[in-house]
Design an enzyme around this catalytic site. Sequence first.
Site, PDB file in Angstrom:
ATOM      1  N   ASP A  61       0.947  -0.883   0.382  1.00  0.00           N
ATOM      2  CA  ASP A  61       0.306   0.361  -0.263  1.00  0.00           C
ATOM      3  C   ASP A  61       0.967   1.338  -0.061  1.00  0.00           C
ATOM      4  O   ASP A  61       1.722   1.502   0.978  1.00  0.00           O
ATOM      5  CB  ASP A  61      -1.143  -0.529   1.649  1.00  0.00           C
ATOM      6  CG  ASP A  61      -1.690   0.793   1.023  1.00  0.00           C
ATOM      7  OD1 ASP A  61      -1.899   2.088   0.166  1.00  0.00           O
ATOM      8  OD2 ASP A  61      -3.538   0.554   1.997  1.00  0.00           O
ATOM      9  N   GLU A  65     -13.338   1.822  -0.104  1.00  0.00           N
ATOM     10  CA  GLU A  65     -12.795   2.608  -0.475  1.00  0.00           C
ATOM     11  C   GLU A  65     -12.576   2.695  -2.559  1.00  0.00           C
ATOM     12  O   GLU A  65     -11.564   3.615  -2.949  1.00  0.00           O
ATOM     13  CB  GLU A  65     -11.113   2.950  -0.240  1.00  0.00           C
ATOM     14  CG  GLU A  65     -10.550   1.838   0.418  1.00  0.00           C
ATOM     15  CD  GLU A  65     -10.558   1.002   1.237  1.00  0.00           C
ATOM     16  OE1 GLU A  65     -10.287  -0.336   1.545  1.00  0.00           O
ATOM     17  OE2 GLU A  65     -11.292   0.859   1.923  1.00  0.00           O
ATOM     18  N   HIS A  68     -10.345  -6.429  -2.035  1.00  0.00           N
ATOM     19  CA  HIS A  68      -8.855  -7.016  -1.727  1.00  0.00           C
ATOM     20  C   HIS A  68      -8.233  -6.732   0.019  1.00  0.00           C
ATOM     21  O   HIS A  68      -9.709  -6.647   0.868  1.00  0.00           O
ATOM     22  CB  HIS A  68      -8.134  -5.307  -2.055  1.00  0.00           C
ATOM     23  CG  HIS A  68      -8.385  -4.138  -1.229  1.00  0.00           C
ATOM     24  ND1 HIS A  68     -10.118  -3.438  -2.247  1.00  0.00           N
ATOM     25  CD2 HIS A  68      -9.166  -3.080  -0.455  1.00  0.00           C
ATOM     26  CE1 HIS A  68     -10.383  -1.745  -1.404  1.00  0.00           C
ATOM     27  NE2 HIS A  68      -9.319  -2.401   0.140  1.00  0.00           N
ATOM     28  N   HIS A  71      -5.915  -6.497   3.350  1.00  0.00           N
ATOM     29  CA  HIS A  71      -5.240  -5.379   4.194  1.00  0.00           C
ATOM     30  C   HIS A  71      -4.513  -6.416   4.513  1.00  0.00           C
ATOM     31  O   HIS A  71      -4.903  -6.726   6.100  1.00  0.00           O
ATOM     32  CB  HIS A  71      -5.466  -4.282   5.074  1.00  0.00           C
ATOM     33  CG  HIS A  71      -6.051  -3.133   3.819  1.00  0.00           C
ATOM     34  ND1 HIS A  71      -5.765  -2.277   3.824  1.00  0.00           N
ATOM     35  CD2 HIS A  71      -7.104  -3.018   3.389  1.00  0.00           C
ATOM     36  CE1 HIS A  71      -6.978  -1.452   2.328  1.00  0.00           C
ATOM     37  NE2 HIS A  71      -7.762  -2.033   2.888  1.00  0.00           N
TER      38      HIS A  71
END
Length: 131
Positions: free
Chosen positions: A29, A88, A93, A95
């Site tokens: 990220d 977002e 996805h 994290h």
Amino acid sequence: MASIFSKIVAGEIPSYKIAENEEFYAFLDINPVAKGHTLVIPKKETDYIFDIDDEVLGRMMVFTKKIAAAIKSTIPCLRVGVAIVGLEVPHAHIHLIPIDKESDMLFGNPKLRLTPDELKTITENIKANLP
């Protein structure tokens, strides 16, 4: 219209790639809440993680587990936290965030500002610890 993550997979946008296979892609990220904050995505664009086929989701978690192990071997932390938010970017996805306490997972925490050289070094170090 392709998501930013689909553009990363296609090579249209650069990323700090940790690993990939035919189905999944893991990369740092660039606005991390901790050093080593990594995103794992399916290459097939799907907006909502729970719309992913069960077998594919299972394989995604196994892929994610290997990435988490490499992060834990690289970044000093008690655990690698897992979060699935899904608001977002319209591309499922996961994290992976190195943590020592629960508050390390708060996305409202100030984001780190890492240099490209720092991101590259973190990427290479995590890759070196992949099984």
